[in-house]
Enzyme design. Structure first.
Site, short mmCIF file in Angstrom:
data_model
loop_
_atom_site.label_atom_id
_atom_site.label_comp_id
_atom_site.label_asym_id
_atom_site.label_seq_id
_atom_site.Cartn_x
_atom_site.Cartn_y
_atom_site.Cartn_z
N ARG A 126 37.83 56.26 41.55
CA ARG A 126 38.05 56.07 42.99
C ARG A 126 39.41 56.59 43.43
O ARG A 126 39.75 56.46 44.61
CB ARG A 126 37.96 54.59 43.32
CG ARG A 126 36.59 54.13 43.82
CD ARG A 126 36.66 52.63 43.93
NE ARG A 126 35.82 52.03 44.92
CZ ARG A 126 34.69 51.36 44.65
NH1 ARG A 126 34.20 51.32 43.43
NH2 ARG A 126 34.05 50.75 45.61
N ARG A 142 22.92 43.56 52.83
CA ARG A 142 22.88 43.67 51.36
C ARG A 142 22.83 42.29 50.71
O ARG A 142 23.59 41.39 51.07
CB ARG A 142 24.09 44.45 50.84
CG ARG A 142 24.15 44.43 49.31
CD ARG A 142 24.90 45.58 48.72
NE ARG A 142 26.33 45.49 48.92
CZ ARG A 142 27.19 46.37 48.40
NH1 ARG A 142 26.75 47.39 47.69
NH2 ARG A 142 28.48 46.24 48.63
N LYS A 156 25.07 54.15 46.02
CA LYS A 156 25.40 54.58 44.66
C LYS A 156 24.74 53.68 43.61
O LYS A 156 24.11 54.15 42.68
CB LYS A 156 26.93 54.54 44.42
CG LYS A 156 27.73 55.38 45.38
CD LYS A 156 29.23 55.30 45.08
CE LYS A 156 29.83 53.92 45.20
NZ LYS A 156 29.81 53.36 46.57
N ARG A 193 37.35 48.27 53.33
CA ARG A 193 36.88 49.07 52.20
C ARG A 193 36.56 50.49 52.64
O ARG A 193 36.80 51.45 51.88
CB ARG A 193 35.65 48.40 51.56
CG ARG A 193 36.05 47.13 50.79
CD ARG A 193 34.88 46.22 50.52
NE ARG A 193 33.86 46.86 49.74
CZ ARG A 193 32.56 46.56 49.80
NH1 ARG A 193 32.13 45.61 50.62
NH2 ARG A 193 31.71 47.20 49.06
N ARG A 207 27.59 39.26 48.94
CA ARG A 207 28.92 39.38 48.34
C ARG A 207 29.98 38.99 49.36
O ARG A 207 29.88 39.34 50.53
CB ARG A 207 29.15 40.84 47.90
CG ARG A 207 28.61 41.13 46.52
CD ARG A 207 28.63 42.59 46.16
NE ARG A 207 29.86 43.31 46.48
CZ ARG A 207 30.04 44.60 46.20
NH1 ARG A 207 29.08 45.29 45.59
NH2 ARG A 207 31.17 45.20 46.52
P1 ADP Z 1 26.90 51.17 46.96
O1 ADP Z 1 26.65 50.93 45.50
O2 ADP Z 1 27.17 52.61 47.27
O3 ADP Z 1 27.91 50.25 47.56
P2 ADP Z 1 24.24 49.98 47.30
O4 ADP Z 1 23.37 50.74 46.36
O5 ADP Z 1 24.63 48.60 46.92
O6 ADP Z 1 25.53 50.87 47.71
O7 ADP Z 1 23.48 49.98 48.71
C1 ADP Z 1 24.06 49.29 49.83
C2 ADP Z 1 22.95 48.56 50.60
O8 ADP Z 1 22.11 49.53 51.25
C3 ADP Z 1 22.01 47.72 49.72
O9 ADP Z 1 21.62 46.58 50.44
C4 ADP Z 1 20.82 48.66 49.44
O10 ADP Z 1 19.60 47.94 49.24
C5 ADP Z 1 20.77 49.46 50.75
N1 ADP Z 1 20.37 50.87 50.55
C6 ADP Z 1 20.64 51.67 49.48
N2 ADP Z 1 20.13 52.91 49.68
C7 ADP Z 1 19.54 52.89 50.91
C8 ADP Z 1 18.82 53.86 51.69
N3 ADP Z 1 18.63 55.12 51.25
N4 ADP Z 1 18.36 53.47 52.90
C9 ADP Z 1 18.56 52.21 53.35
N5 ADP Z 1 19.21 51.26 52.67
C10 ADP Z 1 19.69 51.58 51.47
P1 AMP Z 2 31.88 48.05 44.36
O1 AMP Z 2 31.04 47.06 43.61
O2 AMP Z 2 31.84 49.42 43.77
O3 AMP Z 2 31.61 48.03 45.85
O4 AMP Z 2 33.39 47.56 44.17
C1 AMP Z 2 33.82 46.30 44.65
C2 AMP Z 2 35.34 46.21 44.58
O5 AMP Z 2 35.79 46.31 43.22
C3 AMP Z 2 36.11 47.32 45.32
O6 AMP Z 2 36.24 47.05 46.71
C4 AMP Z 2 37.44 47.29 44.57
O7 AMP Z 2 38.24 46.19 44.98
C5 AMP Z 2 37.02 47.02 43.14
N1 AMP Z 2 36.75 48.29 42.41
C6 AMP Z 2 35.55 48.74 41.94
N2 AMP Z 2 35.69 49.93 41.33
C7 AMP Z 2 37.01 50.25 41.41
C8 AMP Z 2 37.79 51.38 40.99
N3 AMP Z 2 37.23 52.40 40.36
N4 AMP Z 2 39.12 51.35 41.27
C9 AMP Z 2 39.69 50.31 41.90
N5 AMP Z 2 39.03 49.25 42.35
C10 AMP Z 2 37.69 49.20 42.11
#
Ligand code: ADP
Ligand code: AMP
Length: 220
Positions: free
Chosen positions: A93, A132, A18, A176, A165
């Site tokens: 969420r 990541r 995302k 999660r 992270r």
């Molecule tokens: P989210 O925001 O949904 O948690 P991220 O955008 O942070 O996901 O992506 C999670 C991890 O996967 C990151 O390390 C990113 O670089 C990698 N990633 C994102 N999209 C892809 C993809 N299409 N194929 C492989 N790795 C990806």
């Molecule tokens: P993310 O960066 O989207 O992976 O979010 C990291 C963490 O932030 C999640 O595991 C939750 O603990 C908190 N968080 C982010 N967005 C929300 C949301 N919309 N509602 C509740 N908790 C959230």
């Protein structure tokens, strides 16, 4: 006639891409990415009381309570840079968050343009989590294998030393994913029933996912 603002939701489990895709689309459309996770991490970095409250939930892999989350996002969306819209990454969420979002947008004289549901099989999500890495300076996301920085472990943009992270450690990632299934996945049918859902295959190379998303956004 004034342009209608574009408010899009990126909906999907942790690691579905995302943030990666919202950042790209933000550059393409020139409207901000609003990531609730980034807003919480900024609050933690700045040692605000909201950040202190949110941290314990985040460290466990649980959702931060709706009362805290909704106010924070509402405030962000009311800022002038969201006048042409925003790309919501990680919010809503829960169903109450989704219902509140409708009210927030209504107050801004706007409405949701669409919801991009990014689909990725669970075993791929777990694999993505271990690699990541994030830049502490600009927040850009990398992956050691799938989207590596050009040099070592430093950010291509500003040379920041990339970090992992705390909540990307395997046990927290499992929690999660369980929380997503339980509390967030009901949003898929919530938005499908309203005719707003667009399904995206997120299990493809990053550029291919981006192309599919652009195609869908152009058709909205
Ligand atoms: P989210 O925001 O949904 O948690 P991220 O955008 O942070 O996901 O992506 C999670 C991890 O996967 C990151 O390390 C990113 O670089 C990698 N990633 C994102 N999209 C892809 C993809 N299409 N194929 C492989 N790795 C990806
Ligand atoms: P993310 O960066 O989207 O992976 O979010 C990291 C963490 O932030 C999640 O595991 C939750 O603990 C908190 N968080 C982010 N967005 C929300 C949301 N919309 N509602 C509740 N908790 C959230």
């Amino acid at each position: 006639m004034p342009k209608k603002p574009i408010f899009l939701i990126f909906l999907g489990p942790p690691m579905s891409g995302k943030g990666t895709q919202a950042a790209r689309l933000s550059r393409l459309l020139g409207i901000p990415q609003v990531s609730s996770g980034d807003l919480f991490r900024d609050n933690i970095k700045n040692q605000t009381s909201l950040g202190r409250e949110a941290k314990a939930y985040m460290d466990r892999g649980d959702l931060v309570p709706d009362e805290i989350t909704i106010g924070m996002v509402a405030e962000r969306l009311s800022r002038p840079d969201c006048a042409d819209g925003a790309l919501l990454d990680g919010f809503p969420r829960t169903i109450p968050q989704a219902e509140e979002l409708d009210r927030i947008l209504e107050e801004l004289g706007a409405s949701l343009s669409g919801v991009l549901a990014v689909n990725v099989p669970e075993e791929v999500l777990v694999e993505r989590a271990s690699g990541r890495r994030i830049c502490p300076v600009c927040g850009r996301t990398y992956h050691l294998t799938f989207n590596p920085p050009e040099q070592g472990s430093i950010c291509d943009v500003d040379g920041g030393e990339l970090y992992q992270r705390d909540d990307d450690l395997p046990e927290t990632v499992r929690q999660r994913l369980a929380v997503y299934q339980e509390q967030t996945s009901p949003l898929v049918s919530f938005y499908r029933d309203r005719g707003l859902l667009r399904e995206i295959n997120g299990d493809q190379p990053i550029d291919d996912v981006a192309k599919d998303i652009s195609g869908v956004v152009m058709s909205l």
